[in-house]
Design an enzyme around this catalytic site. Structure first.
Site, PDB file in Angstrom:
ATOM      1  N   ASP A 158       8.723  34.508  13.824  1.00 27.34           N
ATOM      2  CA  ASP A 158      10.015  34.270  13.173  1.00 27.34           C
ATOM      3  C   ASP A 158      10.991  33.690  14.203  1.00 27.34           C
ATOM      4  OD1 ASP A 158      11.647  35.141  10.552  1.00 27.34           O
ATOM      5  OD2 ASP A 158      12.919  35.368  12.331  1.00 27.34           O
ATOM      6  N   GLU A 198      12.062  30.379   8.071  1.00 26.75           N
ATOM      7  CA  GLU A 198      11.893  30.164   9.505  1.00 26.75           C
ATOM      8  C   GLU A 198      10.695  30.934  10.047  1.00 26.75           C
ATOM      9  OE1 GLU A 198      14.995  33.500   9.101  1.00 26.75           O
ATOM     10  OE2 GLU A 198      14.290  31.740   7.990  1.00 26.75           O
TER      11      GLU A 198
END
Length: 522
Positions: A388, A431
Site C-alpha cells: 500500500d 493505491e
C-alpha cells in the site's frame, strides 16, 4: 422424293426436334441453372432453326425456295458456334465483357446479311444453283470470299471451345469428367462432319452437318440426366473454390500437393503450381521457412500459426479435414489476425489496469488461483505480498489527482524493474498492489517486499512542482499446508499483516503471525 433424300430429311428433323426439346426443357428450368442456361438456350435455338430450315430446304421445288430456306438457315447457323463457345466458357467460369460479346456476335450477323443479299454481290456464294445432274433440291455452289471468312470463324469457335474443355481435364474431378467428355464430343462431331463436307467426301449437294447434330443432342440429354449438367459443374470449383476468403490446400492420399485456391496464394506468396506433386513436408518449409508444425493425419484438427507475409506478421487458424469422396486431406487457412488483435484489446481491457498496465484485480485472481492450486497440489510454498502506498491521499490533496496517477505509475515501474518477469504482479485496487509468489516462503517474500520498499523510498517522483517522496507498507502471508487454506484466506492474512505494518508506523514489511489486531483505522 427418293429414299436417300427422305432419310436425310428424317435425320435433320430428328436433330431439330431434339434440339428444340433441349431448348424448351432448359428454358422451363432456367431458374435452377442461373445465367449459364441462357447461352445454352440460344445455342440450341440457333441449331433448331438451322436444322428445320435445312429440312424445309430439302423439300423445296424451286431455286427461289432453296435460296429462301438457305437465308433462314443463316438466322441460326452462324450463331450456333459462337453461342456454343459462350456456353462452354460460362460453364468453365470464364467471364467476358459486353464489348467482347458484341464483337463475338457481330461477324455471324454480317454472315446472315451476306447470305440474304448474296444475289447483289456474290461475296458469300459465287455460284448458287440447282445441281445440273441431280436437280432440285440438290445444290451446286462455289464459295465466295465471305464464305471462307465465315467458315474459318465457325471452325475457330468450335476448336477453341474444344481446347478449353480439354485444358480442364487434368484438374477436373472424376465426378465431372463425363460432362467434359459430352462437351468435347458435342463440339467435335459437327466440326469433323463440316470438315469432311468441305473436302468433298459427303454426298454432293447436301450439307451433312444438321444430319449428325442429333448425336450432340443425345450427349447433352445424357449429361443433363446422368451427370447433372448445369447443376453440378466444374464452374462450382472455379467460382466457389477460388472466391472464398479462406486459403485451401488439397493433398492427395500420399500428402502430395495437388491443388490450391487464389486466397492461399495471397496468404502464402511463395505458393506456385510448380510445387504440385511434392510432398507437403517438403513444400511447407519453402512456403514458411519453418518445419511443418504438426503431423499430417487424415483427421479433423485445428491449430494457430504465425507467418510473416510482406514483412507483416499475420495469425492464421489452420484446420485439416479429410476428403469425403476421395482419399486426401484439405488444409484450410483462415486469417484471424484482426480477430486476434481485437481479442488482445479485449483481454487488455478485461485483464489489465488501464493506468499502470499491470494485471488488474480480476486477472490476478484468475491467474493466482491456478498458481495457488498448482503449488498446493505439488506441496510447494505459496506466498502473497500486499503493498500500500503510504499517505497517498495527501499526494492527491497536495499535488492533484494527475500527480497521484503519475505516482502510481512510478511505483509500478520501480517494482517491475526489481521483479522477475514471470512473477504475478497486479494492481489490487486504489493505491494497493499485490504480488503472488509460487514456490516462495514467507521469509523469501519478506526479502522481496523489503527490496521493493527500499527502492521506492530511494526513488522519489520528479514533478514540475518538485520531488514527491513516497514509501510502501507491506504485508506478507504464506499459505499453510492444510487442505482448508484457500487463496482468499491467504490474502486476508496478508491484509492483516499490511494493516499491522501501517499501525506500527508504516514504511515497513510485516509477516503475518496470527497475532495481528484489526487496525483498519489506519
Amino acid at each position: 422424293m427418293h429414299a436417300p433424300l427422305t432419310a436425310f430429311i428424317t435425320l435433320i428433323c430428328t436433330s431439330g426436334v431434339l434440339n428444340l426439346y433441349l431448348c424448351l426443357y432448359v428454358c422451363r428450368k432456367r431458374h435452377n441453372y442461373r445465367d449459364i442456361a441462357n447461352y445454352f438456350i440460344l445455342y440450341t435455338a440457333s441449331i433448331t432453326i438451322y436444322c428445320f430450315a435445312a429440312a424445309f430446304g430439302l423439300m423445296a421445288t424451286t431455286l427461289e425456295e432453296m435460296k429462301f430456306w438457305t437465308t433462314i438457315q443463316y438466322i441460326g447457323l452462324p450463331f450456333a458456334a459462337p453461342f456454343g463457345l459462350l456456353f462452354i466458357m460460362r460453364y468453365l467460369g470464364i467471364q467476358l465483357k459486353r464489348k467482347t460479346l458484341f464483337l463475338l456476335l457481330l461477324l455471324p450477323f454480317v454472315s446472315f446479311l451476306m447470305v440474304a443479299t448474296n444475289d447483289f454481290h456474290h461475296l458469300h456464294y459465287k455460284v448458287f444453283e440447282a445441281d445440273s445432274v441431280l436437280g432440285i433440291p440438290y445444290i451446286y455452289q462455289e464459295i465466295g470470299m465471305w464464305y471462307a471468312v465465315h467458315g474459318i470463324y465457325t471452325f475457330a469457335c468450335m476448336f477453341v471451345g474444344f481446347l478449353l474443355v480439354l485444358s480442364r481435364w487434368k484438374e477436373t474431378a472424376k465426378i465431372y469428367q463425363p460432362q467434359l467428355i459430352a462437351l468435347m464430343c458435342s463440339t467435335l462431331v459437327p466440326m469433323v462432319t463440316a470438315f469432311v463436307y468441305l473436302i468433298g467426301i459427303t454426298p454432293p449437294g447436301i450439307d451433312p452437318v444438321p444430319m449428325v447434330l442429333w448425336l450432340s443432342s443425345l450427349l447433352y440429354l445424357w449429361s443433363i440426366n446422368s451427370s447433372r449438367l448445369f447443376r453440378v459443374m466444374p464452374i462450382a470449383k472455379d467460382e466457389i473454390f477460388h472466391s472464398i476468403n479462406d486459403g485451401v490446400l488439397v493433398l492427395d492420399a500420399s500428402n502430395h500437393l495437388i491443388e490450391f485456391n487464389h486466397a492461399s496464394q495471397q496468404m502464402l506468396p511463395r505458393l506456385r503450381k510448380n510445387l504440385f506433386g511434392m510432398d507437403f513436408r517438403e513444400v511447407w518449409p519453402i512456403l514458411s521457412g519453418a518445419p511443418l508444425p504438426s503431423n499430417l493425419e487424415s483427421v479433423k484438427s485445428q491449430s494457430e500459426i504465425e507467418l510473416t507475409v510482406d514483412d507483416v506478421k499475420r495469425t492464421y487458424q489452420v484446420r485439416t479435414a479429410p476428403l469425403q469422396q476421395a482419399k486426401g486431406l484439405l488444409i484450410i487457412f483462415t486469417d484471424i489476425t484482426e480477430v486476434k488483435s481485437l481479442q488482445l484489446q479485449l483481454e487488455n481491457l478485461a485483464y489489465y489496469d488501464e493506468l499502470t498496465r499491470l494485471y488488474n484485480r480480476r486477472a490476478f485472481f484468475e491467474k493466482c488461483e491456478k498458481a495457488f492450486n498448482n503449488a498446493k497440489n505439488n506441496a510447494f510454498p505459496f506466498t502473497v505480498i500486499l503493498m500500500d502506498v503510504d499517505f497517498f491521499k495527501n499526494v492527491n490533496d497536495t499535488f492533484g489527482h494527475f500527480a497521484g496517477d503519475q505516482l502510481l505509475i512510478h511505483v509500478a515501474r520501480i517494482c517491475q524493474n526489481q521483479l522477475q518477469e514471470n512473477l504475478l504482479f497486479a494492481r489490487y485496487g486504489g493505491e494497493e498492489f499485490v504480488l503472488g509468489l509460487e514456490g516462495k516462503t514467507a521469509w523469501e517474500g519478506w526479502e522481496i517486499a523489503e527490496r521493493l520498499r527500499k527502492s521506492v523510498e530511494e526513488h522519489p517522483l520528479r514533478t514540475t512542482d518538485g520531488l514527491v517522496s513516497v514509501t510502501l507498507s507491506c504485508g506478507v502471508a504464506e499459505a499453510e499446508k492444510v487442505p482448508e487454506d484457500t487463496l482468499n484466506l491467504v490474502l486476508n492474512k496478508a491484509d492483516k499483516a499490511l494493516y499491522a505494518a501501517k499501525g506500527e508506523g508504516r514504511n515497513q514489511v510485516v509477516i503475518f503471525s496470527g497475532k495481528e489486531k484489526n487496525l483498519r483505522e489506519f
